[in-house]
Design an enzyme around this catalytic site. Structure first.
Site, PDB file in Angstrom:
ATOM      1  CD  GLU A 102      -2.963  -0.699  -0.094  1.00  0.00           C
ATOM      2  OE1 GLU A 102      -3.283   0.480  -0.346  1.00  0.00           O
ATOM      3  OE2 GLU A 102      -3.334  -1.655  -0.798  1.00  0.00           O
TER       4      GLU A 102
ATOM      5  CB  CYS B 108     -13.973   3.716 -13.494  1.00  0.00           C
ATOM      6  SG  CYS B 108     -14.869   5.283 -13.359  1.00  0.00           S
TER       7      CYS B 108
ATOM      8  CB  CYS C  33     -18.572   4.250 -20.200  1.00  0.00           C
ATOM      9  SG  CYS C  33     -17.748   5.574 -19.279  1.00  0.00           S
TER      10      CYS C  33
ATOM     11  CB  CYS D 195     -18.815   0.391 -16.880  1.00  0.00           C
ATOM     12  SG  CYS D 195     -19.036   0.746 -15.115  1.00  0.00           S
TER      13      CYS D 195
ATOM     14  CB  CYS E 284     -22.545   5.533 -13.902  1.00  0.00           C
ATOM     15  SG  CYS E 284     -21.258   6.800 -13.930  1.00  0.00           S
TER      16      CYS E 284
END
Length: 350
Positions: free
Chosen positions: A38, A193, A200, A203, A209
Site C-alpha cells: 500500500e 473507470c 464505460c 462497465c 452511474c
C-alpha cells in the site's frame, strides 16, 4: 439518485472475472506485505511496484527485519520509486511497532493512523486486506469512481467533498469478502473507470452511474484548482578521481531527497566554487558542462545543470566526513540515489 444496494455484489462479480488475483503481496497476504504494498502503491502504478516489492521483501521479509535495517539499506531498496518520505516513514513506523506494538502492525484504525506515513485510507486497506475487517478506503481511484457514480461535484480534496465521499464509501461496504472488495475498487478505478478514456461501454455499473447518465464523465471528478508549477534551478557536480570513482554527498535529514546519497548540489556557481575549494583538491574551472536535466516534483519543476570534473582527491582538511563518500560504478547499484542523479551517473558511464 444512484441505488447503492447492489453496487458491491456487481463489482465483486466483475472482480472475480477481471480483477488482479496474482499480485505478489496477495500470496501470502500478511499485514506486513499488505502494508508495504500500500505504501509503495501511493502515487505509483502496480506495474512499477511489483519488481521493487519483490526485491524489498527478499531483503527485508518481515517487520522486525525492516525495523532493524540501516536507513541506507531501506533507501537503497527504495531507490527509483521516488517520494522517498514514504520509505523513511515506513522505516520509522516499523521501529515504532517494535517499540509499542510487540513488533507487529496493530489491528486498530486509530493505532494504524498514528504510525508515520499511514493515513485513514491506507489504514483501511491494511485492515480489510490483512484481516478482512470492515474498513473503507478512499484513494484516488475510489474518489474518482464515487464522484462519477454518485455525481459528486467539487474537487475531492476539499474537506466537505471528502467527508461526503467517506460516508458513501462506508455505506457501500459489503458484509463479506472485505479484502476482495478493497482490491476490486482499486482494480476497477485503475483498469476500467480510468481518469481518461474510461471503458464505460463494458462497465458493470453503467446503468447506475450518474456521470454517464448526465454526460458528465469528462468533468467528474472536478480538477484541483490549478496554478503553474514554479521552476527552480540547481547545479550538481560530478566529481571523479583518478580511479573513476564519483564523489557522493548525503542529503540533509529533512527536505527533498532527505538522507539519500546525491551529488554535491548548489544554488549557483559561486556557492559551488566555495564548496569545491573547501573540500576538493582540483580545479573547478576545468569542469565540463553537461546538458541540463529536467525533473518534475508534485509541487515544482527542477532543472539540473551538471558539471563533470576530474580531481586529485579530497583535501586533507576534510578528514573523515560521514556525509561524503567515494563510490565505484558497481557501488552505485546498492546505494539509495535520487532518480535524476542515478540517470546522470548512468549517462556518465555510457
Amino acid at each position: 439518485m444512484t441505488d447503492a444496494s447492489d453496487i458491491a455484489p456487481r463489482l465483486l462479480a466483475w472482480f472475480d472475472r477481471h480483477g488482479r488475483h496474482d499480485l505478489p503481496w496477495q500470496h501470502p497476504r500478511t499485514p506486513y506485505r499488505v502494508w508495504l504494498s500500500e505504501i509503495m502503491l501511493q502515487q505509483t502504478q502496480v506495474s512499477v511496484v511489483v519488481g521493487y516489492f519483490d526485491r524489498f521483501v527478499g531483503a527485508l521479509p518481515d517487520l522486525p527485519a525492516l525495523a532493524s535495517a540501516p536507513q541506507d539499506e531501506v533507501l537503497a531498496l527504495w531507490s527509483g520509486l521516488g517520494y522517498y518520505a514514504r520509505a523513511r516513514n515506513l522505516h520509522a513506523a516499523a521501529k515504532r511497532c517494535v517499540e509499542v506494538h510487540d513488533g507487529a502492525l496493530p489491528r486498530d484504525l486509530d493505532a494504524l493512523v498514528g504510525l508515520p506515513g499511514i493515513g485513514r485510507s491506507t489504514a483501511g486497506a491494511i485492515l480489510s486486506q490483512a484481516w478482512g475487517d470492515p474498513a473503507p478506503i478512499l484513494d484516488g481511484n475510489v474518489k474518482r469512481v464515487l464522484c462519477r457514480l454518485f455525481g459528486i461535484d467539487g474537487w475531492p480534496g476539499q474537506p466537505a467533498v471528502e467527508k461526503r465521499l467517506w460516508a458513501i464509501a462506508e455505506g457501500l461496504l459489503p458484509s463479506t469478502r472485505l479484502a476482495d472488495w478493497t482490491q476490486a475498487q482499486m482494480d476497477f478505478g485503475a483498469t476500467l473507470c480510468t481518469r481518461t478514456n474510461p471503458a464505460c461501454a463494458i462497465c458493470p455499473l453503467q446503468d447506475v452511474c450518474v456521470a454517464r447518465r448526465e454526460g458528465r464523465i469528462a468533468e467528474l471528478p472536478a480538477a484541483k484548482p490549478g496554478k503553474p508549477l514554479p521552476q527552480r534551478e540547481t547545479r550538481m557536480l560530478i566529481v571523479e578521481d583518478a580511479d573513476g570513482r564519483v564523489l557522493l554527498q548525503r542529503r540533509p535529514p529533512t527536505g527533498v531527497w532527505a538522507a539519500l546519497w546525491s551529488l554535491p548540489q548548489h544554488e549557483d556557481l559561486t556557492e559551488a566554487q566555495a564548496w569545491f575549494e573547501r573540500h576538493v583538491d582540483g580545479d573547478l574551472t576545468a569542469a565540463r558542462p553537461l546538458p541540463a536535466l529536467e525533473h518534475g516534483f508534485s509541487h515544482y519543476r527542477l532543472r539540473i545543470h551538471p558539471r563533470r570534473v576530474s580531481v586529485n582527491g579530497l583535501r586533507a582538511t576534510v578528514g573523515d566526513n560521514a556525509d561524503l563518500r567515494w563510490a565505484t560504478r558497481p557501488d552505485l547499484d546498492a546505494i539509495g540515489l535520487p532518480a535524476p542523479v542515478r540517470k546522470l551517473l548512468q549517462e556518465r558511464t555510457e
